[in-house]
Design an enzyme around this catalytic site. Structure first.
Site, PDB file in Angstrom:
ATOM      1  CB  CYS A   2      76.993  63.856  48.584  1.00 47.24           C
ATOM      2  SG  CYS A   2      76.232  62.115  49.195  1.00 47.24           S
ATOM      3  NE  ARG A  27      78.523  66.597  43.550  1.00 45.13           N
ATOM      4  CZ  ARG A  27      79.371  66.063  42.829  1.00 45.13           C
ATOM      5  NH1 ARG A  27      79.404  66.567  41.756  1.00 45.13           N
ATOM      6  NH2 ARG A  27      80.131  65.297  43.284  1.00 45.13           N
ATOM      7  CD1 TRP A  73      71.488  59.680  44.882  1.00 49.56           C
ATOM      8  CD2 TRP A  73      73.178  58.393  45.393  1.00 49.56           C
ATOM      9  NE1 TRP A  73      71.339  58.293  44.264  1.00 49.56           N
ATOM     10  CE2 TRP A  73      72.546  57.625  44.413  1.00 49.56           C
ATOM     11  CE3 TRP A  73      74.422  57.527  45.848  1.00 49.56           C
ATOM     12  CZ2 TRP A  73      72.682  56.348  43.875  1.00 49.56           C
ATOM     13  CZ3 TRP A  73      74.697  56.467  45.065  1.00 49.56           C
ATOM     14  CH2 TRP A  73      74.022  55.748  44.189  1.00 49.56           C
ATOM     15  CG  ASN A  99      80.898  63.811  47.050  1.00 50.39           C
ATOM     16  OD1 ASN A  99      81.402  64.380  46.143  1.00 50.39           O
ATOM     17  ND2 ASN A  99      80.235  62.652  47.066  1.00 50.39           N
ATOM     18  N   GLY A 100      81.388  60.851  49.020  1.00 48.88           N
ATOM     19  CA  GLY A 100      82.167  59.750  48.827  1.00 48.88           C
ATOM     20  C   GLY A 100      82.050  58.441  49.510  1.00 48.88           C
ATOM     21  CD  GLU A 480      70.418  57.741  25.730  1.00 45.54           C
ATOM     22  OE1 GLU A 480      70.858  56.836  26.657  1.00 45.54           O
ATOM     23  OE2 GLU A 480      69.866  58.767  26.259  1.00 45.54           O
ATOM     24  CE  LYS A 484      68.080  59.876  28.713  1.00 43.85           C
ATOM     25  NZ  LYS A 484      69.469  60.053  28.545  1.00 43.85           N
ATOM     26  CD  GLU A 487      68.442  58.200  32.766  1.00 44.85           C
ATOM     27  OE1 GLU A 487      69.408  58.601  33.494  1.00 44.85           O
ATOM     28  OE2 GLU A 487      68.389  58.545  31.715  1.00 44.85           O
ATOM     29  CG  HIS A 503      67.628  34.449  18.388  1.00 41.57           C
ATOM     30  ND1 HIS A 503      67.769  33.026  17.500  1.00 41.57           N
ATOM     31  CD2 HIS A 503      68.077  35.315  17.111  1.00 41.57           C
ATOM     32  CE1 HIS A 503      68.111  33.121  16.539  1.00 41.57           C
ATOM     33  NE2 HIS A 503      68.458  34.444  16.217  1.00 41.57           N
ATOM     34  CE  LYS A 600      73.721  65.789  34.068  1.00 45.27           C
ATOM     35  NZ  LYS A 600      72.948  65.017  32.747  1.00 45.27           N
TER      36      LYS A 600
HETATM   37  C1  F6R Z   1      71.425  58.969  31.602  1.00 43.11           C
HETATM   38  C2  F6R Z   1      72.553  59.553  32.306  1.00 43.11           C
HETATM   39  C3  F6R Z   1      73.667  58.523  33.150  1.00 43.11           C
HETATM   40  C4  F6R Z   1      74.820  59.102  32.666  1.00 43.11           C
HETATM   41  C5  F6R Z   1      75.952  58.272  33.318  1.00 43.11           C
HETATM   42  C6  F6R Z   1      77.203  58.881  33.036  1.00 43.11           C
HETATM   43  O1  F6R Z   1      70.509  59.885  31.198  1.00 43.11           O
HETATM   44  O2  F6R Z   1      72.483  60.688  32.688  1.00 43.11           O
HETATM   45  O3  F6R Z   1      73.483  57.190  32.459  1.00 43.11           O
HETATM   46  O4  F6R Z   1      75.033  59.079  31.199  1.00 43.11           O
HETATM   47  O5  F6R Z   1      75.709  58.162  34.773  1.00 43.11           O
HETATM   48  O6  F6R Z   1      77.637  60.262  33.442  1.00 43.11           O
HETATM   49  P1  F6R Z   1      78.703  61.258  33.000  1.00 43.11           P
HETATM   50  O7  F6R Z   1      78.480  61.292  31.241  1.00 43.11           O
HETATM   51  O8  F6R Z   1      78.782  62.119  33.671  1.00 43.11           O
HETATM   52  O9  F6R Z   1      80.001  60.292  33.176  1.00 43.11           O
END
Ligand code: F6R
Length: 605
Positions: A2, A27, A73, A99-100, A480, A484, A487, A503, A600
């Protein structure tokens, strides 16, 4: 998550708040709202969806010079208009954004309902608005403190009171909050990005700190009302403000910034004379560096996967045991903290609640933790004290790309530093430094092949489910890559160590299940080609990220990346997977920068 923004000053508050919320949308973006104090009393406007949906709902004339806004959010209650912030107290006087998470919201709600207060939303936040309104304290500041003393959980809040229309009261506990000090105007926000177009003079609040701001002044104080006397700091406004430019998405822009941002990150940090690196921000001298017997990376999501990649770099180069663990698990399992372990907290935002709590847990038990963090002055960076700033610049897209490459480079530098006070020879140190210097250009070469990778994306875009496989240092790359893809394309993707296929998961391989395989030209290449045969024999389509010269005798769609040093190859191999995910998501028409259900900066547990 948020985002919060607030304004008090001589100008119209609504445009400032809307602009700030647009910057904070990363956010949270399931609903948005704002509340202003007008000559005719408080006015709240809320909408489900994006900030642009809120904008479309705003009345033509909404004149006010003080107000607060929020982009949500959802945690408690679905994304509805009633659950969007601001929330208003039962008497209409108090407007509040939060926020929280309030942990004891259910008890507070039950108590207030028993007193006859009716709730208009399902949120945990609304209770707080009512608590402030019913406080008997004499000033708004004291009423907020009184209410907060009854609350447990995490919060950043901003509060306005229609009977005191000259001030905003804010408080922080576990969620970020800054004040922006302007010329006879004041701002509050979850992130300086929301306000740097107006002022570069910023006050970072600490946990447990509150503030009252009016157009001409601000005062910071503790929950016990003692002044903390915080002074503003100047932030680099240009670096914080991010514009999309000619790119189709922020993710695209950020991927293409990598060559330049990586060059900036490396600049001044490579010490060719001693074949080592300069990382003064760590605050560790050679004796300290030698005293560590183990390294543990902690982070969440992609930051954890890069931690895993980093751990293997450290084992390879420094020959000390290293591993990575999701911070979100680490903090809940009463971890054994070893005094001779170097803990590395990895985070783009520096605000991820799980990572921050893990840092605090390590420190509470006397462990030594450093940060590998992008956002300067963020909560994790400040909690760690020492660390390596990533200097990647702002990352707006929810899916992380450029910062992950910076994290990988950060780990490579840390590995050289730890290695060179141990058994990493001068020539091997020099070899890695030369490899690091080539990385920006090699990333550029990969980015130049976007169209080629686009052709490969067709193999993946038609699938419902995709496997990613890699062995040893290729496995974090596979993880990773899968992350990606899922997501931003919403395709199911799963990463497996190549060696584990037989396995169990081999049962799933069939013509409609493509596999993306990581096959570097290293000592494991034959074993990795063996895995390709296992997949091909079951008619599984294959996309292979590999190096020129690697001979693959089964039918595959191939993505060749430039060869680096063996230890640095995995890092470069993450870059085509960024492009692949972007291409697939584009073909599927997804909202690339704002994937559904995500945000984010995950500032809730
Ligand atoms: C994936 C992504 C998330 C962040 C994770 C940690 O693309 O962005 O998996 O890597 O939420 O976020 P930070 O790096 O801000 O602690």
């Amino acid at each position: 998550m948020c985002g919060i923004v607030g304004y008090v000053g001589p100008d119209q508050a609504v445009p400032v708040i809307v602009e700030g919320l647009t910057q904070l949308e990363y956010r949270g973006y399931d609903s948005a709202g704002l509340g202003v104090l007008t000559a005719r009393g408080p006015k709240i406007v809320r909408a489900v969806g994006r900030v642009r949906d809120l904008e479309a709902t705003l009345p033509k004339r909404l004149s006010s010079t003080i107000g607060i806004g929020h982009t949500r959010w959802a945690t408690h209650g679905p994304a509805t208009q009633a659950n969007a912030h601001p929330h208003q107290s039962y008497d209409g006087r108090i407007l509040l954004v939060h926020n929280g998470i309030i942990d004891n919201a259910a008890q507070l709600r039950a108590r207030l309902v028993a007193e006859g207060i009716e709730f208009a939303s399902d949120t945990d936040t609304e209770a707080l608005a009512h608590l402030i309104a019913r406080s008997q304290a004499s000033t708004l500041e004291e009423q907020v403190l009184d209410a907060l003393s009854q609350v447990s959980g995490t919060f950043a809040i901003a509060v306005v009171d229609s009977t005191r229309a000259d001030r905003i009261v804010v408080a922080r506990q576990g969620s970020p909050l800054v004040l922006g000090v302007g010329d006879h105007e004041m701002f509050v926000a979850s992130d300086p990005a929301a306000i740097v177009r107006h002022t570069s003079s910023v006050v970072h609040l600490d946990d447990g700190e509150c503030a009252v701001v009016t157009a001409d002044s601000f005062r910071t104080f503790t929950a016990e009302s003692s002044d903390t006397g915080k002074q503003p700091q100047t932030v680099d406004a240009e670096a914080i403000a991010a514009e999309i430019g000619e790119h189709a998405s922020f993710m695209h822009k950020e991927m293409f910034e990598q060559p330049e941002s990586l060059r900036r990150m490396l600049s001044g940090r490579l010490d060719h004379r001693f074949a080592t690196v300069r990382l003064d921000g760590l605050g560790l001298d050679p004796r300290d560096l030698r005293s560590f017997k183990r390294v543990k990376a902690i982070g969440c999501g992609s930051a954890y996967y890069i931690g895993q990649l980093g751990a293997s770099l450290i084992e390879d180069l420094a020959r000390i045991p290293a591993d990575a663990e999701p911070a979100s698990e680490f903090r809940y399992r009463n971890p054994i903290i070893e005094p001779d372990t170097l803990y590395v907290a990895v985070s783009q935002s520096g605000e991820t609640a799980d990572t921050l709590f893990a840092v605090q847990e390590i420190q509470r038990k006397g462990g030594h933790v450093v940060g590998l963090v992008n956002v300067v002055g963020s909560s994790i960076a400040r909690a760690c004290g020492g660390g390596i700033y990533l200097h990647a610049g702002p990352e707006v897209s929810v899916a992380s790309t450029k910062v992950l490459t910076h994290m990988g480079v950060g780990f490579a530098m840390l590995a050289v530093l730890l290695g060179r006070v141990r058994d990493l020879s001068h020539s091997d140190g020099a070899r890695i430094l030369a490899g690091l210097e080539r990385i920006p250009d090699q990333v550029r070469e990969i980015l130049d092949r976007e169209a080629e990778i686009g052709a490969v994306a067709d193999v993946v875009a038609d699938a419902k489910s995709v496997f990613f496989i890699g062995r040893v240092r290729g496995y974090p790359v596979a993880r990773e890559g899968a992350q990606k893809l899922k997501e931003i394309s919403y395709l199911h993707a799963e990463a497996y160590p190549s060696s584990e296929l037989k396995h169990g998961p081999l049962a799933l391989i069939a013509a409609e299940m493509p596999t993306v395989a990581i096959v570097p030209d290293d000592e494991l290449v034959d074993r990795n080609i063996g895995a390709l045969h296992e997949v091909s024999a079951r008619q599984g389509p294959l996309v292979v990220v590999t190096h020129e010269g690697v001979e693959i005798d089964v039918d595959v769609a191939r993505i060749d990346v430039p060869k680096s040093e063996r230890e640095l190859d995995p890092l470069l191999m993450t870059v085509p997977l960024q492009l692949l995910a972007h291409q697939v998501a584009t073909r599927l028409g997804r909202d690339i920068d704002r994937p559904r259900n995500l945000a984010k900066s995950v500032t809730v547990e």
